[in-house]
Design a protein around this motif. Structure first.
Motif, PDB file in Angstrom:
ATOM      1  N   PHE A   3      29.953  46.485 -26.592  1.00  0.00           N
ATOM      2  CA  PHE A   3      29.387  47.088 -27.698  1.00  0.00           C
ATOM      3  C   PHE A   3      29.726  46.738 -29.137  1.00  0.00           C
ATOM      4  O   PHE A   3      28.889  46.069 -29.964  1.00  0.00           O
ATOM      5  N   THR A   4      30.642  46.024 -29.787  1.00  0.00           N
ATOM      6  CA  THR A   4      31.131  46.028 -30.849  1.00  0.00           C
ATOM      7  C   THR A   4      31.108  44.473 -31.208  1.00  0.00           C
ATOM      8  O   THR A   4      30.774  44.089 -32.723  1.00  0.00           O
ATOM      9  N   ASP A   5      30.667  43.980 -30.256  1.00  0.00           N
ATOM     10  CA  ASP A   5      30.208  42.239 -30.553  1.00  0.00           C
ATOM     11  C   ASP A   5      28.836  42.021 -30.364  1.00  0.00           C
ATOM     12  O   ASP A   5      28.426  40.866 -30.369  1.00  0.00           O
ATOM     13  N   LEU A   6      28.097  43.418 -30.687  1.00  0.00           N
ATOM     14  CA  LEU A   6      26.166  42.707 -30.274  1.00  0.00           C
ATOM     15  C   LEU A   6      26.038  42.851 -31.615  1.00  0.00           C
ATOM     16  O   LEU A   6      25.025  42.534 -31.578  1.00  0.00           O
ATOM     17  N   GLY A   7      26.956  42.698 -32.261  1.00  0.00           N
ATOM     18  CA  GLY A   7      25.849  43.550 -33.722  1.00  0.00           C
ATOM     19  C   GLY A   7      25.105  44.317 -34.231  1.00  0.00           C
ATOM     20  O   GLY A   7      24.087  44.594 -34.599  1.00  0.00           O
ATOM     21  N   LEU A   8      25.495  45.777 -33.657  1.00  0.00           N
ATOM     22  CA  LEU A   8      24.799  47.050 -34.159  1.00  0.00           C
ATOM     23  C   LEU A   8      26.012  47.574 -34.950  1.00  0.00           C
ATOM     24  O   LEU A   8      26.907  47.643 -34.840  1.00  0.00           O
ATOM     25  N   SER A   9      24.962  49.161 -35.948  1.00  0.00           N
ATOM     26  CA  SER A   9      25.480  49.316 -36.530  1.00  0.00           C
ATOM     27  C   SER A   9      26.308  50.197 -36.487  1.00  0.00           C
ATOM     28  O   SER A   9      26.386  50.402 -35.548  1.00  0.00           O
ATOM     29  N   GLU A  10      27.490  50.635 -37.195  1.00  0.00           N
ATOM     30  CA  GLU A  10      28.234  51.830 -36.944  1.00  0.00           C
ATOM     31  C   GLU A  10      27.501  52.864 -36.900  1.00  0.00           C
ATOM     32  O   GLU A  10      28.194  54.110 -35.494  1.00  0.00           O
ATOM     33  N   ILE A  12      25.340  53.616 -34.945  1.00  0.00           N
ATOM     34  CA  ILE A  12      24.687  53.423 -33.740  1.00  0.00           C
ATOM     35  C   ILE A  12      25.742  53.683 -32.703  1.00  0.00           C
ATOM     36  O   ILE A  12      25.913  53.972 -31.634  1.00  0.00           O
ATOM     37  N   LEU A  13      27.113  52.641 -32.733  1.00  0.00           N
ATOM     38  CA  LEU A  13      27.784  51.924 -32.602  1.00  0.00           C
ATOM     39  C   LEU A  13      28.701  53.972 -32.181  1.00  0.00           C
ATOM     40  O   LEU A  13      29.367  54.004 -31.247  1.00  0.00           O
ATOM     41  N   ARG A  14      28.958  54.849 -33.085  1.00  0.00           N
ATOM     42  CA  ARG A  14      29.151  55.776 -33.305  1.00  0.00           C
ATOM     43  C   ARG A  14      29.029  56.704 -31.988  1.00  0.00           C
ATOM     44  O   ARG A  14      29.414  57.335 -31.202  1.00  0.00           O
ATOM     45  N   ALA A  15      27.527  56.938 -31.623  1.00  0.00           N
ATOM     46  CA  ALA A  15      26.473  57.643 -31.556  1.00  0.00           C
ATOM     47  C   ALA A  15      26.793  56.821 -29.617  1.00  0.00           C
ATOM     48  O   ALA A  15      26.730  57.826 -28.723  1.00  0.00           O
ATOM     49  N   ILE A  16      26.803  55.796 -29.281  1.00  0.00           N
ATOM     50  CA  ILE A  16      27.390  55.186 -28.013  1.00  0.00           C
ATOM     51  C   ILE A  16      28.922  55.562 -28.007  1.00  0.00           C
ATOM     52  O   ILE A  16      28.649  55.741 -26.423  1.00  0.00           O
ATOM     53  N   ALA A  17      29.759  55.387 -28.495  1.00  0.00           N
ATOM     54  CA  ALA A  17      31.046  55.858 -28.219  1.00  0.00           C
ATOM     55  C   ALA A  17      31.206  57.211 -27.680  1.00  0.00           C
ATOM     56  O   ALA A  17      31.929  57.794 -27.175  1.00  0.00           O
ATOM     57  N   GLU A  18      30.250  58.345 -28.736  1.00  0.00           N
ATOM     58  CA  GLU A  18      30.082  59.659 -28.447  1.00  0.00           C
ATOM     59  C   GLU A  18      29.962  60.015 -26.912  1.00  0.00           C
ATOM     60  O   GLU A  18      30.126  60.988 -26.292  1.00  0.00           O
ATOM     61  N   GLU A  19      29.262  59.163 -25.898  1.00  0.00           N
ATOM     62  CA  GLU A  19      28.969  59.022 -25.185  1.00  0.00           C
ATOM     63  C   GLU A  19      29.740  58.788 -24.094  1.00  0.00           C
ATOM     64  O   GLU A  19      29.467  58.438 -23.067  1.00  0.00           O
ATOM     65  N   GLY A  20      30.704  57.912 -24.354  1.00  0.00           N
ATOM     66  CA  GLY A  20      31.858  57.506 -23.677  1.00  0.00           C
ATOM     67  C   GLY A  20      31.807  56.009 -23.251  1.00  0.00           C
ATOM     68  O   GLY A  20      32.695  55.881 -22.479  1.00  0.00           O
ATOM     69  N   TYR A  21      30.668  55.579 -23.810  1.00  0.00           N
ATOM     70  CA  TYR A  21      30.612  54.312 -22.976  1.00  0.00           C
ATOM     71  C   TYR A  21      31.200  52.925 -23.884  1.00  0.00           C
ATOM     72  O   TYR A  21      30.875  53.155 -25.549  1.00  0.00           O
ATOM     73  N   THR A  22      31.379  51.493 -23.757  1.00  0.00           N
ATOM     74  CA  THR A  22      32.240  50.878 -24.756  1.00  0.00           C
ATOM     75  C   THR A  22      32.040  49.141 -24.232  1.00  0.00           C
ATOM     76  O   THR A  22      31.401  48.597 -25.322  1.00  0.00           O
TER      77      THR A  22
END
Length: 426
Positions: A3-10, A12-22
């Motif tokens: 997800f860090t390769d897709l141009g999403l902001s910190e 949003i990436l933090r919320a994704i990471a908290e759900e356990g997804y990469t």
């Protein structure tokens, strides 16, 4: 890809990471960059592949990176879904992954009081998730304005057309600004979907991550020929002899769902039905109990079950084959999600032989058949006519067809012990 390769902001990436997804799923990896470009999109992917996050994530990104022109909070995104349950799931995704963005959203659908929804809209929103019927109701009362919409999403567009919402959609489109981004997501690219896209989308990017109208290869499909009067005993036999713990069962009608639940309960198989005639609380409870493992069988009609998202659901049973062949693909797509394996069993009587042929033609494969001892079908049985689906739709439009509505049962926070790279299907 991460997800860090897709141009999403910190945030949003933090919320994704908290759900356990990469790692994004294929539809997400393709649709997120496409939506971020700002152009129209026509995307098709099988059920369970993550279409919802494919548009919610980049929409959150676009809203956070560009402020409303007036500086005030304006309703800039409209997401239309065909059922209450789907609307609630989309809203859950928006809330989950947008929790650090400061954006506000709400969901509106019928079957519940409108006043709390009106109050939420009046308080100011960035994103509105809605079913067509309730949205039109509130528009007619001047409770919601769509004049500032920048992004329109039609989610599960094929189901919206199938449920007869085309006229409602056109009314809503007429109230939108002409300049906007349009995102159309569908499980299939049917002729009707292509016609809708031609009239709605402007030079759209086309994304298709799986062959149209195909069944997931992770799903083992099996046909059990049986007489119509022996379907219930056969289903009970399959559940009990195989010790099935969780099975989603599809019936053709609401009455059939209720009747089957009564029969299964007499067999000692814990069951509940989910369909449009059930109360809001009953539908919510049925799905929550099923997800929690308190029910062995959840008996559902097509409209109510669309969008049910249950991790690692092992078994789906077509107690009745669907009249619309594409619904077979949607039904069995409830299992075999996120790379897990699933089993889809269909109980087919003489009345449904033509339906089976139509399904096999659609998915371009001959489905294996197995006759269960003690349930052999009568070779001399005569087919009886089956009620046309269009008639059922006519009957189900008032009240408008619905899924569960309300907030779906939240998953308990998982204790993360999985590998670091994980894709998700929300």
């Amino acid at each position: 890809m991460l997800f860090t390769d897709l141009g999403l902001s910190e945030p949003i990436l933090r919320a994704i990471a908290e759900e356990g997804y990469t790692s994004p799923t294929p539809i997400q990896a393709k649709s997120i960059p496409a939506v971020l470009k700002g152009g129209d999109l026509l995307a098709a992917a099988q059920t369970g592949t993550g279409k919802t996050a494919g548009f919610t994530l980049p929409i959150l990104q676009r809203l956070t990176s560009s402020k409303a022109s007036s500086g005030k909070r304006l309703l800039r995104v409209l997401i239309l879904t065909p059922t209450r349950e789907l609307a609630a799931q989309v809203q859950e995704s928006v809330v989950t992954y947008g929790k650090y963005t400061g954006l506000k959203s709400t969901v509106i659908f019928g079957g519940v009081g409108a006043n709390p929804q009106i109050k939420a809209i009046a308080g100011g929103l960035d994103i509105l998730v809605a079913t067509p019927g309730r949205l039109l109701d509130l528009m007619s009362q001047n409770c919601v304005s769509l004049k500032d919409i920048e992004i329109l999403v039609l989610d599960e567009a094929d189901r919206m057309l199938d449920m007869g919402f085309l006229r409602d959609i056109k009314k809503i489109l007429a109230a939108l600004p002409k300049q906007r981004q349009n995102l159309l997501f569908s499980a299939t690219f049917s002729t009707e979907i292509k016609a809708l896209a031609d009239g709605l989308l402007n030079a759209p990017e086309l994304i298709e991550v799986a062959r149209s109208n195909s069944a997931n290869e992770a799903i083992a499909q099996l046909i059990h020929p049986v007489d119509r009067t022996k379907k219930h005993p056969l289903l009970a036999h399959l559940i009990q002899s195989n010790d099935w713990k969780q099975v989603l069962v599809f019936t053709r009608t609401k009455h059939g769902a209720n009747k089957l639940v009564t029969q299964l309960e007499k067999d000692g198989i814990t069951s509940m039905a989910i369909h449009g005639n059930k109360s809001q609380s009953a539908r919510t409870k049925a799905l929550a109990d099923f997800k929690a493992g308190k029910l062995t069988a959840l008996v559902a009609t097509d409209i109510a079950a669309r969008g049910i998202d249950i991790d690692q659901l092992p078994h789906v049973v077509n107690y009745d084959l669907p009249n619309v062949s594409e619904d077979y693909v949607h039904r069995i797509g409830r299992t075999g999600r996120a790379g897990s394996n699933g089993v889809a069993v269909s109980l087919v009587c003489v009345d449904e032989h033509q339906m089976l042929k139509d399904i096999e033609k659609l998915i371009k494969q001959k489905l294996p058949q197995e006759v269960i001892a003690g349930f052999e079908p009568d070779p001399n049985a005569v087919a009886q006519p089956i009620q046309l689906r269009s008639q059922q739709h006519q009957q189900s439009r008032k009240p408008r067809p619905a899924g569960l509505g309300g907030a779906p049962a939240k998953k308990a926070p998982a204790k993360r012990s999985s590998p670091p790279k994980r894709s998700f299907n929300r």
